[in-house]
Scaffold this active site. Structure first.
Site, PDB file in Angstrom:
ATOM      1  N   ASP A  33       0.794  -1.245   0.000  1.00  0.00           N
ATOM      2  CA  ASP A  33       0.000   0.000   0.000  1.00  0.00           C
ATOM      3  C   ASP A  33       0.823   1.291   0.000  1.00  0.00           C
ATOM      4  O   ASP A  33       0.441   2.270   0.666  1.00  0.00           O
ATOM      5  CB  ASP A  33      -0.985  -0.001   1.180  1.00  0.00           C
ATOM      6  CG  ASP A  33      -1.972  -1.146   1.114  1.00  0.00           C
ATOM      7  OD1 ASP A  33      -1.858  -1.991   0.215  1.00  0.00           O
ATOM      8  OD2 ASP A  33      -2.866  -1.217   1.983  1.00  0.00           O
TER       9      ASP A  33
ATOM     10  N   LYS B 134      -6.753  -4.914  -3.279  1.00  0.00           N
ATOM     11  CA  LYS B 134      -7.421  -5.555  -2.142  1.00  0.00           C
ATOM     12  C   LYS B 134      -8.412  -4.586  -1.505  1.00  0.00           C
ATOM     13  O   LYS B 134      -8.132  -3.397  -1.382  1.00  0.00           O
ATOM     14  CB  LYS B 134      -6.379  -6.003  -1.108  1.00  0.00           C
ATOM     15  CG  LYS B 134      -5.580  -4.866  -0.470  1.00  0.00           C
ATOM     16  CD  LYS B 134      -4.435  -5.422   0.371  1.00  0.00           C
ATOM     17  CE  LYS B 134      -3.610  -4.363   1.034  1.00  0.00           C
ATOM     18  NZ  LYS B 134      -4.281  -3.579   2.063  1.00  0.00           N
TER      19      LYS B 134
ATOM     20  N   CYS C  85      -2.280  -2.136   7.719  1.00  0.00           N
ATOM     21  CA  CYS C  85      -2.230  -3.120   6.625  1.00  0.00           C
ATOM     22  C   CYS C  85      -1.032  -4.055   6.713  1.00  0.00           C
ATOM     23  O   CYS C  85      -1.132  -5.225   6.328  1.00  0.00           O
ATOM     24  CB  CYS C  85      -2.290  -2.407   5.281  1.00  0.00           C
ATOM     25  SG  CYS C  85      -3.911  -1.641   5.044  1.00  0.00           S
TER      26      CYS C  85
END
Ligand code: TIU
Length: 230
Positions: free
Chosen positions: A24, A129, A162
């Site tokens: 990310d 995702k 995350c």
């Protein structure tokens, strides 16, 4: 086998079965005007992870090892966004609403892209995702198993959200993770430190924690050994 200094003890991996995860590193989390800032965070705190991650990425690319980039985000019609996630955070600027870098956390928006410093190369896997964990509602496990990957070197943001979710999911699936402390980052330094400590506690209950310098040293040593076998 390659052995890297780490907590709680050296991380040993087979170079034929390793992947680098870059979690990310999106403009939405690292740049002004994105999702991270909409939640009230100081996004400059994540930038220290970029340069060391570039060095690790280069090392993996030079060796032709697997690199996987993940991106958190949703379909433009938001059919994969739970109300429970949508209604959290800043009520004046929610996921899917128009911000300075386009719609927040929506696939195809400028803010959803990975920062240019860590942009994926064509041969690398880019995995979208909808959740915090990289295994939830994705084909990451299939991709890793298809390539025979058993060990993960983990970089990304944010450490306690995350990255932590992903490393816990990986651990339960039997993958071994080395989380690089300088290649991860959080809006909250105390959460960064606590998450890293939790991974390595209890004899490595979730995984290993090391630094990019120690990983790169170990890779360098193993290249020297391969080129000049005794
Ligand atoms: N808010 C925060 O710290 N993180 C996220 O929402 N997503 C990720 O960590 N990628």
């Amino acid at each position: 086998m390659i052995k890297v200094q780490a907590e709680p003890h050296p991380f040993v991996f087979d170079p034929g079965h390793v992947a680098l995860l870059c979690i990310d590193f999106q403009r939405d989390f690292l740049e002004a005007g994105g999702f991270g800032e909409s939640l009230g965070n100081d996004v400059s705190r994540l930038r220290s992870a970029i340069a060391p991650t570039q060095a690790v990425l280069s090392a993996f690319r030079e060796r032709g090892w697997t690199v996987i980039h993940t991106r958190e985000g949703h379909r433009p019609d938001l059919t994969d966004l739970f109300p429970a996630k949508r209604d959290r955070g800043n009520p004046s600027l929610r996921i899917g609403e128009e911000g300075p870098m386009g719609r927040l956390l929506v696939r195809g928006s400028a803010g959803h892209e990975i920062v240019p410093e860590l942009a994926p190369q064509p041969a690398e896997v880019v995995l979208d995702k909808p959740g915090k964990g990289s295994f939830y509602a994705t084909d990451l496990e299939t991709i890793l198993r298809a390539r025979g990957i058993t060990s993960l070197v983990v970089t990304g943001v944010t450490t306690e959200v995350c990255v932590q979710s992903t490393v816990r999911e990986a651990n339960d699936r039997g993958f071994e993770s080395l989380v690089l402390s300088d290649c991860t980052g959080s809006y909250f330094p105390e959460f960064h430190a606590a998450a890293l400590a939790m991974f390595a506690a209890q004899g490595g209950i979730v995984g290993w924690v090391g630094t990019s310098a120690d990983l790169l040293d170990a890779l360098e040593q193993s290249s020297v050994r391969t080129e000049n076998p005794e």
